[in-house]
Motif scaffolding. Structure first.
Motif: not given
Length: 561
Positions: A383-390
């Motif tokens: 399922v489409h899920r957004e994450m924060v990337y550094v």
């Protein structure tokens, strides 16, 4: 001033006074550039032209020539790269094509004189002396630390990749035919003299390199001689050619270039897909089907509908807080130079004590890291899920900077490696809080629990993003942590942690294993737990216990994208 070619390029009046140019001893030439900050570096590079004048009157508009007649500047420029440096550089295994091109302009065309394989200095010198060939040295910042320092600061200043080439041309010869480039160009004259001719662009702000025949370009708009210490700037698309005059043994200059594929058009190509995706979630008009057989016939009839949808996108954009540009950001951060800390062999390791809830943290490499919001790369099929990337460039390798397919970002499986961390979306506000503050208390981070706050600070620390009040003899990290009321500063130390006398060998080695790993999550948790016990710290956080679900820990190291 030359009689042919019309007006001279704009020159600061106070720099036009003539003076003798004595033979220079470049050994230990002091820097005439300011490395205090990216801004100060650029201002000193174009001095005495003011920064605001440069961008108002010259940037992307017209050439600028700065003739300095300054012995100290000339000596410093000459120390950056000389013909005499080639012998030692050739002993480092240079290859034709990759590192060096040998060429000459013959009847308006570029003639390549490269040999096969490794560069032999005696053969290179023979081609230079007897065939009057130009030696083009690719990306000298890989070998010359001072150029590394300059270009790394310029990448921070422009927010764009900055490459360079050195050109060494013997007297009475020309290396390249008239052409224009797709980059903004800054030329520093290092040795000898070079005769330049600039012409009106046929394609202003060009997006590609192209050779132009003499009969098409007309008469020069600018014609002049560059001497050691002089600087020349011209916008992309400016047609130019240059030769070394007779009576001058040779000319050496370095071309520093930037802003390739960095236009508004490129930004739109990068940002529009994300904008469409996000807007379609809320706007049903973008989710309705296209007409039957539209892909099988002429699509001219749908232009009005597309125009209407683009207007809806524009309205959505005006009401949007964030505009994604992940691909351009990632490309920049993955391929740019690492910070110049005086050592380029060992990777960075964390500095200072592990941050705790009562620590303060300060971002030290703010210009070398970015925050993006992207679909979860580890669960692309779910399922489409957004994450924060550094993402950061602290572990990039200067030796492969701007070398294309041979860049060190290529991993063994052919994927592109990135350096950084990923977090649940709930960490975005806290990360922005760290990025926008000079210092921030860990306990005041915008997260729900103290455990999450500590985990975020620790994650940045382990990725070389934070340090603590008692510094280890290792380079500074992206951020610095301090448990005292006032953040404590310290100088960057040598990169070789094995030489440290301030920390035990056992804890230092475990720290290095835990931070620099590219391994499984299980190994990472195990070794991080070992670090906790070896440093006699309090119990490790829950996310090291073995639960691998996304929400059970704050972040983990990226292996590839």
């Amino acid at each position: 001033m030359p009689k042919k070619g019309g007006k001279i390029a704009d020159v600061a009046k106070e720099t036009q006074a003539q003076c003798k140019r004595p033979k220079l001893d470049t050994a230990g030439s002091p820097s005439v550039l300011s490395f205090e900050s990216p801004d100060s570096l650029f201002r000193s590079l174009i001095s005495p032209i003011k920064e605001e004048v440069f961008f108002r009157e010259y940037w992307e508009q017209k050439p600028l020539l700065v003739q300095r007649n300054d012995v100290l500047v000339a000596a410093y420029y000459q120390s950056l790269f000389q013909l005499a440096h080639l012998k030692e550089l050739c002993s480092q295994g240079l290859c034709y094509g990759r590192d060096v091109n040998v060429c000459r302009c013959v009847n308006g065309k570029k003639k390549i004189l490269n040999k096969e394989g490794r560069v032999n200095y005696m053969q290179l010198k023979k081609d230079f002396d007897q065939k009057k060939a130009t030696i083009q040295f690719h990306q000298p910042q890989r070998f010359k630390e001072e150029l590394w320092k300059i270009q790394e600061k310029l990448e921070c200043y422009f927010g764009s990749l900055v490459g360079s080439n050195v050109y060494i041309t013997p007297q009475g010869s020309q290396g390249l035919p008239p052409h224009y480039d797709d980059v903004e160009v800054f030329i520093l004259q290092l040795e000898g003299e070079k005769h330049w001719r600039l012409y009106k662009p046929t394609v202003p702000l060009a997006r590609e390199y192209n050779v132009e025949p003499e009969d098409r370009i007309g008469s020069p708009t600018h014609e002049f001689i560059l001497k050691p210490g002089d600087l020349l700037y011209f916008p992309r698309g400016t047609i130019h050619q240059a030769d070394t005059p007779q009576g001058i043994s040779h000319s050496t200059h370095v071309t520093i270039s930037t802003y390739q594929n960095n236009s508004w058009g490129d930004f739109l190509l990068d940002a529009i897909p994300g904008l469409v995706f996000d807007t379609a979630k809320e706007d049903m008009a973008l989710r309705t089907s296209i007409p039957r057989q539209l892909l099988m016939v002429d699509t001219a009839d749908c232009t009005k509908k597309l125009s209407s949808l683009l207007r809806r996108l524009a309205d959505s954009l005006e009401n949007s807080r964030d505009l994604r540009s992940s691909d351009m950001k990632k490309d920049f951060i993955m391929h740019r130079l690492p910070p110049c800390l005086g050592c380029d062999s060992d990777p960075l390791t964390p500095g200072g004590k592990l941050p705790k809830i009562d620590s303060k943290i300060r971002l030290q490499f703010r210009d070398h890291a970015i925050i993006t919001v992207e679909p979860d790369q580890e669960n692309a099929d779910e399922v489409h899920r957004e994450m924060v990337y550094v993402y950061h460039c602290l572990k990039n390798r200067r030796e492969t900077h701007m070398m294309g397919t041979e860049d060190d970002t290529a991993s063994e499986d052919g994927l592109t490696q990135t350096h950084g961390l990923r977090f649940p979306l709930s960490y975005l506000d806290a990360l922005k809080q760290i990025w926008s503050s000079s210092t921030v208390n860990v306990k005041e981070l915008n997260l729900t629990s103290d455990e999450e706050k500590e985990n975020l600070a620790l994650s940045l620390w382990t990725e070389c993003s934070a340090t603590s009040p008692t510094p280890l003899r290792t380079p500074a990290s992206l951020a610095k942590a301090d448990s005292t009321p006032k953040a404590e500063s310290y100088e960057n130390q040598d990169c070789d942690s094995s030489s440290s006398s301030s920390t035990s060998s056992s804890s230092s080695s475990s720290l290095k294993r835990a931070v620099n790993c590219k391994r499984s999550d299980t190994d990472w948790r195990r070794e991080s737990t070992e670090v906790w016990s070896e440093l006699s710290l309090q119990a490790p956080p829950a996310w090291l216990s073995g639960d691998t679900s996304v929400d059970s820990r704050s972040s983990w190291e990226l292996s590839s994208s």
